[in-house]
Design an enzyme around this catalytic site. Sequence first.
Site, short mmCIF file in Angstrom:
data_model
loop_
_atom_site.label_atom_id
_atom_site.label_comp_id
_atom_site.label_asym_id
_atom_site.label_seq_id
_atom_site.Cartn_x
_atom_site.Cartn_y
_atom_site.Cartn_z
CG HIS A 259 -0.46 -0.02 2.59
ND1 HIS A 259 0.28 -1.15 3.15
CD2 HIS A 259 -0.01 1.10 3.41
CE1 HIS A 259 0.89 -0.59 4.24
NE2 HIS A 259 0.73 0.46 4.49
NE ARG A 278 9.64 3.97 4.82
CZ ARG A 278 10.40 3.98 6.10
NH1 ARG A 278 11.15 3.13 6.38
NH2 ARG A 278 9.56 4.33 6.92
#
Length: 392
Positions: A259, A278
């Site tokens: 997301h 990340r």
Amino acid sequence: MRRSARKVAVILRIANTPRDYAWGSTTAIAELLGREPSGAPEAEYWLGDHPASPAVVVDRPAVGRTLADVTAQTSAGRLPFLMKVLAAAEPLSLQVHPTLAQAADGFARENAAGLALDDPRRSYKDDLHKPELVYALSDPFIALSGFRPVAESRRELAAVGDAAVLALVERLDSDDALSATLSWMLDPASDIGPLVDALVAYAATIEVEPERDPAGTWATVRRLAARYPGDPGVAISTLMHTVVLRPGEALYLPAGNLHSYQEGLGIEVMAASDNVVRGGLTPKHVDVDELLAILDARSLPAPRREPEVPQPGVRVFRPDVPDFSLTVVEGEALADGCLVGDDGPSILLCLEGQVSVDGQATATQGDAYYVSTGPVELSGTGRVVIASGNAG
């Protein structure tokens, strides 16, 4: 339930300093809380006892103590949840959060490697999972969340007609191809520059014909390319749901969900962790191998979360974990008075109006309170949001 039958709660007004991450809005949090903007980006306003930014008690008898100091003295200890006000003026990183088992393993590995907790190369700051829920306040609140059906992506991408994009379409021969395709797109050895360039060029032609972008794919490509030109995340976004929330709607992001919040103001409630893995769209540490290891690469519907409505004016958003829930109380429920929450602690934030909290405090716009035990009795006008455990 009569008031005399309940434990008397300790109620403490709390506050914090907004975190000045570069992607934050300079005005949205201040306006929501009824304060003057600082002039700096204000990205997140943490309301909880997480050690990275514990709220501070601003009322006697505990004035000046952090909420972490207060909860450490209770039998329950640290809160299992954290509430934040989140204000994104720019896209956040493309990221996933781990399960409990993955967090324990990752935290142990990074400790064994000798990485300090504040080392920018760390992905795991603790051994906890971090599922999260966001409740939209702005119109719109936009997020990338999870993978849409491959057939849908193929249809949109095939219309581009560029050779580099058609090569991507060929890779996407089934929903099972998502993991391998993402691995290829994130591999530094893969030359996907022409792919990204072709997508950006096509998105520019769609800008003048928004009716050709019903899924919001090409608006997302333009947004990301403007902030992160050439980043693989620009191409990855075409495989994902662009979710547009309206005020009062919510999105639940379980472990493994890829997301990126794009823009907007919302209330975020999560398990009390700071673990973020990340994969792009960021100047911060990127750990592609770890992201791929914990990623849920299935095509699933956008994870919107519908509320329970136990009575008019009360909506309860419950995830599939026991750590947290979010209750929104307004209108008729406040006018008549109501009991909300279970027998655990909670954090309350008043968004508007004037609300009596268990007859001990009066909350107005921007006021936040720690309530040591529930359920909590509310009455008045306006709207409040309450983060608590998820015993239901």
